[in-house]
Design a protein around this motif. Structure first.
Motif: not given
Length: 452
Positions: A32-48, A342-345
């Motif tokens: 949709k053209g919302w990004h040129v460059g981006a990153r998303v990361s998720i941890y659950q139970n302190a695991t990526p 990771k730090l938030m995890g």
């Protein structure tokens, strides 16, 4: 890598099958053209469980004096970028670690550790560390513009902060016996909170380190993210940085917004396509903030965001080597979504991750997240925001309680304790909405909650 629409940009990284929906929405946002460059990361139970990145970077010129563009390259796992006020999460964690080690408490007056702080206004002697972290210290801006030389000289910064008087409309006395019931003025300290907290940290840290060095040695290195987040960027890391650039319709949108006196409707902005409406569909308080920032030079937003001698804060913070080099612990962190997630995890896992116990006492983190009972409308943000005594904000997202913060341009870092979920998103394409309302990160967070 997975191609988007059969063409570049590519989406790199990985995710578990459970979180595939997040990847799919991330890819669709590129389409949709919302990004040129981006990153998303998720941890659950302190695991990526997900780490996705894609698109292209806006590279720094090879020579600082050469402003000619370089060919774009992929936004990859080694790319780092300005995250603006998402840096406040790092700052808050550093202060919480001082609490955990018994070096300070949120109840302490700032003058307990920095007696000269109240020199410019005796009322400053009453301000607690908690008030500072909750944006209730009454110093949302400094009345002089900070030069490059000021930013690189700790002794000069210290004196400036000591001499600064309170802003009357932004200050109130906290009830020493019942801080939670103290409904006192609040005005977001976009830059000043980090400057003041860094001075406190330097004075109580046995090694007298800056906040950036304290973070690197006491948090980043133990967690293995020392190459993924910096407050004060070493020059050798420059080639990894992507600059920040506005979404293509931003300039035309702002002109339209400022020329429309009443009844603003995003559908009436001629340069926007329907798929872009969510990026620009500002709430009334976002419109009020934007108009004050751009049209009222003596307003709190304008004074707070223009106190550094670099115009155009979000873009220029990443464009200037001096600004990347200095330490603005509330606003100039440069790093990755993975480091933030990771730090938030780690915090969600009682201060421990990958066998590293960062916090001695899990109760410190609970204390960090304690809130007041009521909140005034924030003088800067134009809406009540529930900041915790540790400096994060409390949100309700899709029926789930969450904590965290975000930064100008659209980056965020949040956690959903009920799901043991930590989430971060960054983009080198700055939006005009407040990060807490940016549909790019919020759509991804909603998907993460559904998957979790």
């Amino acid at each position: 890598t997975t191609p988007v629409g059969g063409q570049l940009p590519f989406i790199g990284g990985h995710n578990t099958e459970t979180f595939q929906e997040v990847h799919d929405i991330f890819a669709d946002q590129f389409a949709k053209g919302w990004h040129v460059g981006a990153r998303v990361s998720i941890y659950q139970n302190a695991t990526p469980v997900l780490d996705r990145y894609g698109g292209q970077i806006h590279p720094i010129p090879l020579e600082l004096s050469d402003r000619s563009p370089r060919p774009p390259t992929k936004y990859c796992s080694s790319t780092i970028q300005l995250v603006a006020s998402s840096t406040k999460f790092i700052e808050s964690t550093c202060i919480a670690l001082l609490v955990d080690r018994g070096l300070i408490s949120y109840d302490d007056k700032i003058i307990d550790h920095w007696p000269e702080f109240s020199r410019g206004d005796p009322r400053k002697s009453t301000i607690t560390i908690r008030q500072l972290m909750m944006h209730r210290a009454g110093i949302p801006y400094i009345r002089r513009k900070l030069s490059d030389a000021d930013l690189l000289d700790n002794s000069v910064l210290s004196k400036i902060l000591e001499d600064e008087p309170l802003v009357d409309a932004c200050f109130g006395l906290e009830d020493e016996n019942d801080w939670k019931s103290s409904k006192i003025p609040q005005s977001y300290h976009a830059i000043t909170r980090g400057l003041i907290s860094a001075q406190i940290l330097r004075r109580v840290d046995p090694k007298k380190r800056s906040l950036g060095h304290f973070f690197s040695e006491e948090i980043a290195k133990p967690l293995g993210i020392e190459s993924e987040f910096f407050i004060g960027l070493p020059e050798e890391q420059e080639p990894r940085v992507t600059l920040i650039r506005p979404h293509h319709a931003t300039t035309s949108f702002v002109q339209h917004l400022l020329s429309t006196k009443d009844g603003f409707d995003v559908k009436n902005v001629p340069v926007l396509q329907e798929k872009e409406y969510p990026l620009y569909d500002l709430t009334p308080y976002e419109i009020e903030f934007m108009r004050e920032l751009l049209l009222q030079p003596q307003s709190i937003p304008a004074l707070s965001l223009n106190m550094i001698e670099v115009p155009g804060l979000t873009q220029a913070l990443a464009d200037s080597r001096i600004i990347r080099e200095c330490e603005l612990p509330s606003s100039n962190g440069i790093g990755s979504a993975k480091a933030l997630a990771k730090l938030m995890g780690c915090l969600l896992n009682d201060g421990e991750i990958d066998g590293v116990k960062l916090f001695r006492n899990a109760a410190t983190i609970k204390k960090m997240l304690e809130c007041a009972e009521d909140y005034e409308i924030d003088g800067m943000m134009k809406v009540p925001i529930q900041f915790t005594q540790g400096g994060l904000a409390r949100f309700n997202h899709d029926g789930h309680l969450g904590y965290g913060w975000g930064g100008a341009g659209g980056s965020i870092v949040r956690c959903i304790p009920e799901l043991k979920l930590s989430f971060s998103y960054v983009s080198n394409t700055s939006g005009v909405r407040m990060a807490m309302n940016d549909p790019r990160c919020l759509d991804l967070l909603s998907a993460a909650i559904r998957c979790g």
